[in-house]
Design an enzyme around this catalytic site. Structure first.
Site, short mmCIF file in Angstrom:
data_model
loop_
_atom_site.label_atom_id
_atom_site.label_comp_id
_atom_site.label_asym_id
_atom_site.label_seq_id
_atom_site.Cartn_x
_atom_site.Cartn_y
_atom_site.Cartn_z
N GLU A 136 0.87 -0.54 0.24
CA GLU A 136 -0.42 -0.39 -0.15
C GLU A 136 0.84 0.88 -0.61
O GLU A 136 1.08 1.72 1.14
CB GLU A 136 -0.97 0.56 1.29
CG GLU A 136 -1.83 -1.15 1.10
CD GLU A 136 -2.36 -1.24 2.92
OE1 GLU A 136 -2.81 -0.32 3.26
OE2 GLU A 136 -3.35 -2.85 3.05
N GLU A 164 -9.26 3.24 4.02
CA GLU A 164 -8.78 3.39 5.40
C GLU A 164 -7.71 3.68 6.22
O GLU A 164 -7.72 4.51 7.12
CB GLU A 164 -8.20 1.37 5.43
CG GLU A 164 -7.13 0.74 5.27
CD GLU A 164 -6.73 -0.40 5.12
OE1 GLU A 164 -7.74 -1.13 5.44
OE2 GLU A 164 -6.11 -1.18 5.41
N GLU A 200 -6.53 -6.13 -2.52
CA GLU A 200 -6.42 -4.63 -1.81
C GLU A 200 -5.23 -4.35 -2.48
O GLU A 200 -4.70 -3.93 -3.90
CB GLU A 200 -6.41 -5.08 -0.45
CG GLU A 200 -5.88 -3.24 0.32
CD GLU A 200 -5.37 -3.01 1.90
OE1 GLU A 200 -6.26 -2.06 2.68
OE2 GLU A 200 -5.24 -4.09 2.22
N ASP A 231 -6.43 -11.06 5.49
CA ASP A 231 -6.07 -9.90 5.59
C ASP A 231 -4.49 -10.66 5.95
O ASP A 231 -4.40 -11.49 7.18
CB ASP A 231 -6.77 -9.42 7.13
CG ASP A 231 -6.50 -7.72 6.38
OD1 ASP A 231 -5.82 -7.22 6.06
OD2 ASP A 231 -7.39 -6.95 7.38
#
Length: 654
Positions: free
Chosen positions: A166, A460, A454, A405
């Site tokens: 990310e 988030e 993701e 996750d």
């Protein structure tokens, strides 16, 4: 003696020239040219409209035993063929029909390997094929790409290969990327003539690729080593690991296999990177026959808003009553799913049992009664430790899918874990949303129940940072989304301009306008698409919810109307006989003219969700308009700083 020496040198040069062979292929439209040279080593270059974009790419593979690829290579034979066919994705992320048209060069080398190159109208790709039947280790893979002077990059720089991937996209000169700096994929490199996006697909039983700088105009591929030992992290042993021992190789292989496709999307038009399907086209074919049970849709999501519902007569939080409220909201708005995110299990490692305050079986029963299915969140580590029993238990309860996750790794073992999970879930008819994951790398075509990934810095991050800016939001469609769908989790209703944004973990807000958030439902590809806000807030914003819930999550056709990486985007997507448009801008206010000539003949009703007149000051200001349009119409999408614009276009009912 001098004569003999010169004679030997001449013979050596003649032999060397004999071994050197050059090949050329062009894209079907002739705009992209790929030149390959085999001269002991293997190298290639790529140009668009006569302009060099990749000056030199040196490629090869080194093994523990047997023949290395790209070392003393000698061509046995080769073929050049043209191919054209249609692909019909089971779950169409952007197009229901994909024309798969390319020119392929297949080089067979003396020894036991082959190398395929493909030239498409929107890029090139190559793949090594191993004909060796003996097991051995891959010590390293060579992939060094040299760009013209002055080349830059949108560089998703990583701190470690143990990562959620990310990242923000740093604007860097390639010469400024040092040997200590590396990035995950996809990554874009820009020249003064065009851009190249690098990613990979058909990634199976092999580690994921990263790109490292050299302090000059080239970058090298690097890979996580084969993990020999990983121990639980002391601070968060349920989800994090410390890799304590690595091998001196990157993969164990059995030989007689195909390696991943290295993919290069090439264009002088940024819109191409959004429209391209190359990552999907180069994936392996579908492995399951029946896909009728795979149901894309929207999801009411709990974790972003910390289960903060209000205006009710029970205490909100991680309990059955709160989740029944989520189900009621989803049912009332025809939202297909809710997620039970972190907190529903007895503990984060005891995932075969419930939190005593949450009756999961009752929630699944209640959801079915209301027409809403449930997806269960779990950490990767405890799931992987007992995969089959856990998945079969969730299936027996009636769950429709899982959200996994904190995967975080890209080594060979974990790449295999992705596929094992996808396969087991397909057997049990469960959807898979990979969170805390790397980018899509071909698995979604093989197992269409892998419905989202993701691997993106999404909303988030609003809970703890100021990283998710409108500029970031109009960067990721061109780079990260080129690899496939992304679980960004849009839908924030607390919206702010730059001057009044603040970080709040329990009551998060988003940067940019309300219309910016709404446009994400058209711009961002996600067959499983979240609504991140609390239902209590959504009930107060019913007009916005009513607009969002009309927007599909899969598409029959995609056309990018405008696009510039990091600046703005406008996308038109068709589902059936309806068209949907989403436009977004960075912190610069913009007026984009939208040409509706993609419509068929006739008159259409267009419902527009746009920035309100005061959205530059109050980001939640919006306006909904209705108008009649046709294929001759040219509509001006006016967007505030950090703004957005959306439309739903349908044939008026008689």
């Amino acid at each position: 003696m001098m004569i003999r020496t010169l004679l030997l040198l001449s013979i050596f040069l003649i032999v060397q020239q004999t071994f050197s062979q050059n090949f050329k292929i062009n894209s079907p439209d002739k705009n992209i040219e790929l030149n390959i040279e085999v001269d002991g080593g293997i190298s290639w270059s790529a140009s668009l409209d006569g302009n060099i974009l990749i000056k030199e790419a040196k490629i090869g593979m080194d093994f523990s035993t047997g023949e290395d690829f790209g070392v003393n290579s000698r061509v046995k034979d080769h073929t050049i063929e043209e191919f054209s066919s249609m692909i019909y994705p089971a779950i169409p992320h952007k197009d229901a029909e994909i024309k798969d048209e390319y020119v392929q060069l297949a080089i067979t080398f003396k020894g036991q390997y082959q190398l395929k190159f493909r030239a498409y109208n929107d890029g090139v790709a190559y793949q090594f094929i191993d004909k060796n039947k003996r097991g051995r280790n891959v010590i390293s893979e060579k992939a060094m790409f040299t760009f013209p002077e002055g080349a830059k990059s949108f560089f998703p720089q990583e701190d470690s290969m143990y990562s959620h991937n990310e990242r923000s996209y740093l604007d860097k000169l390639v010469t400024d990327i040092t040997t200590d700096e590396f990035c995950s994929l996809p990554v874009v490199f820009t020249t003064d003539k065009a851009k190249v996006l690098i990613t990979e697909t058909a990634l199976h039983d092999y580690p994921g690729m990263f790109m490292r700088g050299n302090g000059n105009t080239s970058v090298d591929a690097i890979f996580p080593k084969f993990v020999l030992e990983a121990v639980d992290d002391k601070a968060q042993p349920d989800r994090n690991q410390t890799i304590t021992t690595e091998a001196d190789f990157i993969a164990k292989v059995s030989g007689n296999r195909e390696y991943p496709w290295r993919v290069f999307i090439i264009s002088n038009d940024d819109r191409t990177f959004v429209e391209s399907n190359l990552s999907y086209q180069l994936s392996r074919p579908q492995a399951i026959k029946n896909t009728d049970w795979i149901k894309p849709g929207k999801v009411a999501w709990d974790w972003y808003n910390a289960n903060n519902i209000y205006g009710v007569d029970f205490k909100s939080g991680l309990n059955t009553a709160t989740y029944k409220y989520y189900i009621d909201f989803a049912s009332a708005n025809k939202i297909e799913y809710i997620i039970l995110d972190e907190g529903w299990t007895k503990s984060t490692t005891e995932i075969l049992d419930f939190n005593p305050d949450i009756d999961v079986v009752e929630l699944i029963r209640y959801g079915k009664e209301k027409g809403v299915d449930i997806i269960l969140w779990t950490l990767w580590k405890p799931l992987q430790a007992n995969l089959v029993e856990i998945l079969e238990t969730y299936k027996s309860w009636g769950a429709k899918g899982i959200k996994i996750d904190f995967i975080q790794r890209s080594d060979q073992y974990v790449v295999n874990s992705y596929e094992q999970i996808a396969k087991e879930c397909a057997r049990l008819e469960l959807l898979v949303d990979f969170h805390g994951s790397f980018k899509p790398s071909g698995l979604r075509r093989v197992y269409p129940n892998v419905i989202n990934y993701e691997g993106v810095k999404g909303s988030e991050n609003n809970k703890w940072s100021k990283d998710v800016t409108p500029e970031h939001n109009v960067t990721i469609p061109f780079i990260r989304m080129a690899a496939g769908p992304m679980d960004y989790t849009p839908g924030a209703m607390s919206n702010r301009q730059k001057a009044n944004f603040g970080i709040s973990g329990k009551r998060p807000m988003s940067m940019g306008t309300r219309a910016h958030q709404v446009a994400m439902y058209v711009v961002y590809e996600a067959p499983l698409q979240m609504l991140c806000e609390a239902p209590s807030r959504y009930y107060q914003e019913q007009e916005t919810v009513d607009f969002i819930t009309q927007i599909p999550t899969i598409w029959d056709e995609t056309i990018v109307l405008h696009g510039a990486i990091g600046d703005y985007i406008a996308v038109a997507r068709r589902k059936g006989d309806k068209w949907y448009i989403g436009a977004m801008t960075d912190w610069t206010s913009r007026d984009l003219e939208l040409d509706l000539s993609f419509l068929k003949e006739g008159n259409y009703k267009m419902e527009v969700y746009r920035d309100g007149i005061n959205a530059n000051r109050y980001a939640e200001d919006y306006k909904i308009d209705t108008m009649e349009v046709n294929r001759e119409s040219k509509i001006m999408a006016k967007m505030a700083p950090g703004g957005g614009w959306s439309a739903i276009i349908a044939v008026p009912s008689l």
